[in-house]
Design an enzyme around this catalytic site. Structure first.
Site, PDB file in Angstrom:
ATOM      1  N   SER A 106      58.434  42.895 -56.594  1.00  0.00           N
ATOM      2  CA  SER A 106      58.624  41.529 -56.110  1.00  0.00           C
ATOM      3  C   SER A 106      57.292  40.818 -55.931  1.00  0.00           C
ATOM      4  CB  SER A 106      59.376  41.535 -54.785  1.00  0.00           C
ATOM      5  OG  SER A 106      58.602  42.180 -53.798  1.00  0.00           O
ATOM      6  N   HIS A 127      61.775  40.650 -62.523  1.00  0.00           N
ATOM      7  CA  HIS A 127      62.107  40.675 -61.096  1.00  0.00           C
ATOM      8  C   HIS A 127      63.493  40.088 -60.853  1.00  0.00           C
ATOM      9  CE1 HIS A 127      61.159  39.142 -56.795  1.00  0.00           C
ATOM     10  NE2 HIS A 127      61.758  40.305 -56.755  1.00  0.00           N
ATOM     11  N   GLU A 139      62.693  36.638 -62.751  1.00  0.00           N
ATOM     12  CA  GLU A 139      61.327  36.199 -63.053  1.00  0.00           C
ATOM     13  C   GLU A 139      60.742  37.171 -64.081  1.00  0.00           C
ATOM     14  OE1 GLU A 139      59.533  34.282 -58.987  1.00  0.00           O
ATOM     15  OE2 GLU A 139      59.792  36.437 -58.988  1.00  0.00           O
ATOM     16  N   ASN A 177      58.721  34.547 -54.287  1.00  0.00           N
ATOM     17  CA  ASN A 177      58.188  35.078 -53.026  1.00  0.00           C
ATOM     18  C   ASN A 177      56.969  34.316 -52.530  1.00  0.00           C
ATOM     19  OD1 ASN A 177      60.114  36.910 -52.313  1.00  0.00           O
ATOM     20  ND2 ASN A 177      59.203  38.586 -53.475  1.00  0.00           N
TER      21      ASN A 177
HETATM   22  N1  CAA Z   1      78.913  42.851 -58.165  1.00  0.00           N
HETATM   23  C1  CAA Z   1      79.660  41.829 -58.600  1.00  0.00           C
HETATM   24  N2  CAA Z   1      80.004  40.768 -57.848  1.00  0.00           N
HETATM   25  C2  CAA Z   1      79.566  40.757 -56.565  1.00  0.00           C
HETATM   26  C3  CAA Z   1      78.772  41.796 -56.030  1.00  0.00           C
HETATM   27  C4  CAA Z   1      78.451  42.866 -56.885  1.00  0.00           C
HETATM   28  N3  CAA Z   1      77.680  43.901 -56.495  1.00  0.00           N
HETATM   29  N4  CAA Z   1      78.483  41.470 -54.729  1.00  0.00           N
HETATM   30  C5  CAA Z   1      79.083  40.290 -54.475  1.00  0.00           C
HETATM   31  N5  CAA Z   1      79.735  39.870 -55.569  1.00  0.00           N
HETATM   32  C6  CAA Z   1      80.495  38.634 -55.735  1.00  0.00           C
HETATM   33  C7  CAA Z   1      81.720  38.592 -54.837  1.00  0.00           C
HETATM   34  O1  CAA Z   1      82.811  39.230 -55.440  1.00  0.00           O
HETATM   35  C8  CAA Z   1      81.977  37.108 -54.711  1.00  0.00           C
HETATM   36  O2  CAA Z   1      82.640  36.651 -55.875  1.00  0.00           O
HETATM   37  P1  CAA Z   1      83.731  35.433 -55.781  1.00  0.00           P
HETATM   38  O3  CAA Z   1      82.964  34.247 -55.239  1.00  0.00           O
HETATM   39  O4  CAA Z   1      84.161  35.239 -57.192  1.00  0.00           O
HETATM   40  O5  CAA Z   1      84.799  35.907 -54.868  1.00  0.00           O
HETATM   41  C9  CAA Z   1      80.551  36.512 -54.749  1.00  0.00           C
HETATM   42  O6  CAA Z   1      79.690  37.526 -55.312  1.00  0.00           O
HETATM   43  C10 CAA Z   1      80.043  36.172 -53.368  1.00  0.00           C
HETATM   44  O7  CAA Z   1      80.131  37.310 -52.540  1.00  0.00           O
HETATM   45  P2  CAA Z   1      80.887  37.300 -51.117  1.00  0.00           P
HETATM   46  O8  CAA Z   1      82.127  36.475 -51.170  1.00  0.00           O
HETATM   47  O9  CAA Z   1      81.015  38.735 -50.705  1.00  0.00           O
HETATM   48  O10 CAA Z   1      79.847  36.693 -50.092  1.00  0.00           O
HETATM   49  P3  CAA Z   1      79.197  35.257 -49.984  1.00  0.00           P
HETATM   50  O11 CAA Z   1      80.006  34.169 -50.593  1.00  0.00           O
HETATM   51  O12 CAA Z   1      78.820  35.173 -48.567  1.00  0.00           O
HETATM   52  O13 CAA Z   1      77.880  35.386 -50.867  1.00  0.00           O
HETATM   53  C11 CAA Z   1      75.664  36.059 -51.312  1.00  0.00           C
HETATM   54  C12 CAA Z   1      77.005  36.454 -50.694  1.00  0.00           C
HETATM   55  C13 CAA Z   1      75.806  35.889 -52.818  1.00  0.00           C
HETATM   56  C14 CAA Z   1      74.714  37.239 -51.025  1.00  0.00           C
HETATM   57  C15 CAA Z   1      75.166  34.716 -50.664  1.00  0.00           C
HETATM   58  O14 CAA Z   1      75.202  34.816 -49.267  1.00  0.00           O
HETATM   59  C16 CAA Z   1      73.762  34.365 -51.073  1.00  0.00           C
HETATM   60  O15 CAA Z   1      73.533  33.804 -52.138  1.00  0.00           O
HETATM   61  N6  CAA Z   1      72.772  34.678 -50.186  1.00  0.00           N
HETATM   62  C17 CAA Z   1      71.359  34.452 -50.458  1.00  0.00           C
HETATM   63  C18 CAA Z   1      70.851  35.588 -51.259  1.00  0.00           C
HETATM   64  C19 CAA Z   1      69.404  35.413 -51.633  1.00  0.00           C
HETATM   65  O16 CAA Z   1      68.714  34.482 -51.254  1.00  0.00           O
HETATM   66  N7  CAA Z   1      68.912  36.373 -52.428  1.00  0.00           N
HETATM   67  C20 CAA Z   1      67.527  36.410 -52.846  1.00  0.00           C
HETATM   68  C21 CAA Z   1      66.735  37.139 -51.840  1.00  0.00           C
HETATM   69  S1  CAA Z   1      65.062  37.298 -52.316  1.00  0.00           S
HETATM   70  C22 CAA Z   1      65.042  38.657 -53.287  1.00  0.00           C
HETATM   71  O17 CAA Z   1      65.983  39.337 -53.497  1.00  0.00           O
HETATM   72  C23 CAA Z   1      63.782  38.999 -53.947  1.00  0.00           C
HETATM   73  C24 CAA Z   1      62.716  39.593 -53.218  1.00  0.00           C
HETATM   74  O18 CAA Z   1      61.790  40.026 -53.868  1.00  0.00           O
HETATM   75  C25 CAA Z   1      62.623  39.650 -51.774  1.00  0.00           C
END
Ligand code: CAA
Length: 270
Positions: A106, A127, A139, A177
Site C-alpha cells: 500500500s 494495489h 493502483e 494513501n
Molecule cells: N465478495 C463479493 N461481494 C462482496 C464481498 C466479497 N468478498 N464482500 C461484500 N460484497 C458485496 C455484498 O454482497 C454487497 O453486494 P450487494 O450490494 O449487491 O448486496 C456489497 O458488496 C456491499 O456489501 P454489504 O452490503 O455487506 O455492506 P455495505 O453496503 O455496508 O458495504 C463496503 C461494505 C463495500 C465495505 C462499504 O462500506 C465501503 O465501500 N466502505 C469503504 C471501504 C474503503 O474505503 N476501502 C478502501 C480502504 S483503503 C485500502 O484498502 C487500501 C490501503 O492500502 C489501506
C-alpha cells in the site's frame, strides 16, 4: 487482502494458486472465499455452476515452489520491507523468466523490491483496496525500471478483473494513501485531543460527506497495524508530520488492537 485478491482472480476466470504460511490460515482463508461465493449465489449474482467452476480454479498451497509455472504473481504478505526483500529473490528464482512479479503493497518502495530480483523491468505494484472483490480501483505503481510492456500487460490484467486501473509513480503512499492516511490520522488526533467522540466523528464524515464508513470504522476495517505501517513508510519518505503516527495509534497496535481482524480496535467485534 491476499484472500480477496485470490477470490477476484479465480472468479475472473484465472487458474489461481494462493499460498498461506500454515494450514490453519489456509483453511480459514479458503473458507472465507467459499462463503463469499455462496453469498453471491444466494443473491443470484452467481449460478451454482459458476461457484463450482470458481472453486475448481482456486488452489491453496503452503509450498512456494507451486508458483513455478505462474505467469503472474501478486505478493500480499504483511507490510514489512524485510519480509518483502526476503521473498522477492526467492520468487525470482522460482518463476519462469517471463513471469511478472507484482506487489500489493500500500505504500512501500516497489523499486527496492524490483532491485533485489533479476527482472526489475517485470516488477511493479498492483494495489487493491479492501474489500478487494468489491472495490473497483487498483493502483498500478510504476518504478523507474518497470518496462512499458509490463505496465500494459498489468493494465490489461486489471481490466480483465473488472477493475479500473490508475497509474502512480513509485512514491510512498501512491495516490490513495497519500490522501487517505492524513485524514485517518487527523481523526485519531481529534479523538486524542478530546475534540469530539469516536461516534460523532464517524457520524459526521458518514452523514456530512457521504463516505460509506466514518474514519474509525474504516481504520478498524483496514487494520490499525496496516495503517501504521503505511503512515510510517510515507513519513520516512517525506518527514512530513502529517504522516507521523499519533501516539494512540502506536499504543493500540502495540497492544494487539488491530481492528476488526483481531476483534478489537476503535470498536469491538465478536
Ligand atoms: N465478495 C463479493 N461481494 C462482496 C464481498 C466479497 N468478498 N464482500 C461484500 N460484497 C458485496 C455484498 O454482497 C454487497 O453486494 P450487494 O450490494 O449487491 O448486496 C456489497 O458488496 C456491499 O456489501 P454489504 O452490503 O455487506 O455492506 P455495505 O453496503 O455496508 O458495504 C463496503 C461494505 C463495500 C465495505 C462499504 O462500506 C465501503 O465501500 N466502505 C469503504 C471501504 C474503503 O474505503 N476501502 C478502501 C480502504 S483503503 C485500502 O484498502 C487500501 C490501503 O492500502 C489501506
Amino acid at each position: 487482502m491476499g484472500g480477496g485478491i485470490a477470490q477476484t482472480c479465480a472468479q475472473s476466470g484465472y487458474e489461481t494458486i494462493v499460498r498461506e504460511v500454515n494450514q490453519l490460515l489456509l483453511d480459514r482463508g479458503l473458507a472465507r472465499i467459499y462463503s463469499a461465493w455462496d453469498m453471491m449465489a444466494s443473491k443470484g449474482k452467481l449460478t451454482q455452476g459458476q461457484v463450482d467452476e470458481n472453486r475448481s480454479r482456486l488452489h491453496g498451497t503452503l509450498t512456494i515452489e507451486d508458483f513455478a509455472d505462474c505467469d503472474l504473481v501478486i505478493e500480499a504478505v504483511i507490510e514489512n520491507m524485510e519480509e518483502k526483500l526476503r521473498l522477492f529473490p526467492t520468487l525470482d528464482r522460482i518463476l519462469q523468466p517471463g513471469a511478472l512479479l507484482l506487489t500489493n503493497t500500500s505504500s512501500l518502495n516497489v523499486t527496492q523490491m524490483g532491485a533485489v530480483t533479476k527482472r526489475p523491468d517485470k516488477v511493479c505494484g498492483l494495489h487493491f483496496f479492501n474489500p478487494a472483490p468489491v472495490m473497483k480501483l487498483v493502483e498500478i505503481v510504476r518504478t523507474i525500471s518497470t518496462s512499458d510492456e509490463t505496465i500494459e500487460s498489468v493494465r490489461q490484467f486489471a481490466l480483465s478483473l473488472g477493475k479500473t486501473p490508475v497509474l502512480a509513480k513509485d512514491t510512498a503512499g501512491f495516490i490513495v494513501n497519500f490522501l487517505l492516511i492524513p485524514y485517518l490520522l487527523a481523526a485519531i488526533r481529534m479523538l486524542e485531543n478530546g475534540m469530539a467522540s469516536r461516534d460523532d466523528i464517524d457520524a459526521a464524515m458518514k452523514l456530512g460527506c457521504g463516505y460509506p464508513m466514518g474514519p474509525f470504522t474504516l481504520l478498524d476495517y483496514v487494520g490499525l497495524d496496516t495503517t501504521m505501517w503505511a503512515a510510517e513508510a510515507i513519513y520516512d519518505e517525506y518527514k512530513d508530520p502529517l504522516y507521523a503516527p499519533p501516539p494512540l495509534l502506536r499504543r493500540m497496535v502495540q497492544s494487539g488492537m488491530y481492528g476488526k481482524k483481531s476483534g478489537k480496535g476503535f470498536y469491538e467485534y465478536q
